[in-house]
Design a protein around this motif. Structure first.
Motif, mmCIF file in Angstrom:
data_model
loop_
_atom_site.group_PDB
_atom_site.id
_atom_site.type_symbol
_atom_site.label_atom_id
_atom_site.label_comp_id
_atom_site.label_asym_id
_atom_site.label_seq_id
_atom_site.Cartn_x
_atom_site.Cartn_y
_atom_site.Cartn_z
ATOM 1 N N MET A 1 18.997 -7.650 -11.191
ATOM 2 C CA MET A 1 18.562 -7.952 -9.827
ATOM 3 C C MET A 1 17.412 -7.039 -9.408
ATOM 4 N N ARG A 2 17.578 -5.729 -9.707
ATOM 5 C CA ARG A 2 16.544 -4.774 -9.342
ATOM 6 C C ARG A 2 15.241 -5.084 -10.068
ATOM 7 N N GLY A 3 15.357 -5.411 -11.370
ATOM 8 C CA GLY A 3 14.167 -5.730 -12.146
ATOM 9 C C GLY A 3 13.476 -6.978 -11.638
ATOM 10 N N TRP A 4 14.261 -7.981 -11.240
ATOM 11 C CA TRP A 4 13.682 -9.221 -10.724
ATOM 12 C C TRP A 4 12.924 -8.969 -9.428
ATOM 13 N N LEU A 5 13.511 -8.160 -8.539
ATOM 14 C CA LEU A 5 12.846 -7.849 -7.281
ATOM 15 C C LEU A 5 11.569 -7.047 -7.512
ATOM 16 N N THR A 6 11.624 -6.128 -8.481
ATOM 17 C CA THR A 6 10.433 -5.335 -8.794
ATOM 18 C C THR A 6 9.300 -6.233 -9.266
ATOM 19 N N GLY A 74 13.792 2.284 6.449
ATOM 20 C CA GLY A 74 13.802 1.138 5.542
ATOM 21 C C GLY A 74 13.147 1.447 4.211
ATOM 22 N N SER A 75 12.023 2.143 4.242
ATOM 23 C CA SER A 75 11.345 2.495 2.991
ATOM 24 C C SER A 75 12.161 3.510 2.201
ATOM 25 N N SER A 76 12.849 4.408 2.896
ATOM 26 C CA SER A 76 13.710 5.375 2.206
ATOM 27 C C SER A 76 14.878 4.664 1.527
ATOM 28 N N LEU A 77 15.472 3.713 2.234
ATOM 29 C CA LEU A 77 16.573 2.943 1.657
ATOM 30 C C LEU A 77 16.095 2.135 0.454
ATOM 31 N N SER A 78 14.921 1.532 0.582
ATOM 32 C CA SER A 78 14.359 0.765 -0.529
ATOM 33 C C SER A 78 14.109 1.659 -1.740
ATOM 34 N N PHE A 82 15.854 1.293 -5.483
ATOM 35 C CA PHE A 82 15.039 1.041 -6.667
ATOM 36 C C PHE A 82 14.845 2.289 -7.525
ATOM 37 N N GLY A 83 15.559 3.360 -7.202
ATOM 38 C CA GLY A 83 15.475 4.566 -8.005
ATOM 39 C C GLY A 83 14.152 5.294 -7.901
ATOM 40 N N GLU A 84 13.454 5.116 -6.778
ATOM 41 C CA GLU A 84 12.145 5.747 -6.600
ATOM 42 C C GLU A 84 12.177 6.858 -5.555
ATOM 43 N N PHE A 85 13.364 7.222 -5.105
ATOM 44 C CA PHE A 85 13.462 8.220 -4.038
ATOM 45 C C PHE A 85 13.317 9.613 -4.635
ATOM 46 N N LYS A 86 12.134 10.168 -4.524
ATOM 47 C CA LYS A 86 11.861 11.497 -5.059
ATOM 48 C C LYS A 86 10.716 12.112 -4.263
ATOM 49 N N ALA A 87 10.719 13.413 -4.189
ATOM 50 C CA ALA A 87 9.668 14.125 -3.459
ATOM 51 C C ALA A 87 8.551 14.503 -4.416
ATOM 52 N N ARG A 88 7.337 14.144 -4.034
ATOM 53 C CA ARG A 88 6.177 14.487 -4.842
ATOM 54 C C ARG A 88 5.097 15.070 -3.944
ATOM 55 N N GLY A 89 4.443 16.086 -4.429
ATOM 56 C CA GLY A 89 3.371 16.724 -3.676
ATOM 57 C C GLY A 89 2.158 16.929 -4.552
ATOM 58 N N GLY A 90 1.044 17.221 -3.924
ATOM 59 C CA GLY A 90 -0.186 17.413 -4.680
ATOM 60 C C GLY A 90 -0.895 18.683 -4.277
ATOM 61 N N SER A 91 -1.976 18.935 -4.951
ATOM 62 C CA SER A 91 -2.784 20.105 -4.644
ATOM 63 C C SER A 91 -3.725 19.789 -3.483
#
Length: 214
Positions: A1-6, A74-78, A82-91
């Motif tokens: 299901m997750r793959g189909w939605l992606t 909503g975006s956090s729940l999504s 979908f296994g994309e909830f992670k913190a990323r930062g840049g320089s």
């Protein structure tokens, strides 16, 4: 299901479906009470939240917009689903800060928010053509910088708590909004009763629209 939605949301049909849904929600919100020409304008609503928190005192720009709260949640729940909830930062954080600040200045001063521009065009406001031309020009300049090698530095994974800060902050804002926690007229959170911030769609519709968009 997750793959189909992606695969769906990454396809052309998915992009059209997403854009059409956001457009319909924006028109619905405007029809139900949001300020004309905004509907689901992110920059306008962020301005209102900033005013509600006392970061500026612009008359007619102070209101905790449920749409933004719903959008973040909503975006956090999504991302969690979908296994994309992670913190990323840049320089280059200072450069990123000023780029973001100038983006907001352009959006609020020169009608540069893409959603606001399209809504105004749909409503027959031809001034939005100038804003659209400026927006396209700015994007073209940005693409030119990227193609010429401009780079702010790579991203890096940050501790998970960083990813939870914004959703938790939005939950706190929602609690403040629902509980109507106001000390007096001289202390935040503020609520403007002058247009455009005095105009708003019903809470449940606004929150649902934000959640669905997120």
């Amino acid at each position: 299901m997750r793959g189909w939605l992606t695969r769906l949301f990454a396809s052309r049909a998915g992009l059209i479906l997403t854009g059409g849904t956001i457009g319909l929600l924006a028109v619905l919100l405007e029809k139900l009470g949001n300020p004309p020409g905004t509907g689901l304008c992110i920059s306008c609503f962020e301005r209102d939240i900033a005013g509600a928190l006392g970061l500026h005192q612009t008359e007619g720009g102070q209101y905790i917009r449920p749409e933004i709260i719903g959008l973040v949640l909503g975006s956090s729940l999504s991302a969690l689903l979908f296994g994309e909830f992670k913190a990323r930062g840049g320089s280059s954080p200072l450069i990123r800060f000023f780029l973001g600040a100038f983006a907001m200045i352009g959006a609020l001063t020169f009608m540069g928010c893409p959603i606001g521009v399209i809504l105004r065009l749909a409503g027959g406001n031809l001034n939005a053509l100038l804003a659209l031309s400026g927006l396209v020009t700015g994007v073209a300049i940005g693409v030119g910088f990227i193609r010429s090698g401009f780079d702010l530095g790579g991203k890096q994974t940050l501790p998970p708590i960083n990813a939870w800060l914004m959703p938790l902050f939005m939950l706190a804002l929602l609690f403040i909004f629902l509980a109507d926690l106001r000390v007096n007229d001289a202390a935040a959170p503020f609520r403007s009763w002058v247009e455009p911030s005095s105009l708003s769609a019903p809470l449940d519709v606004a929150l649902f629209a934000g959640l669905l968009t997120g």
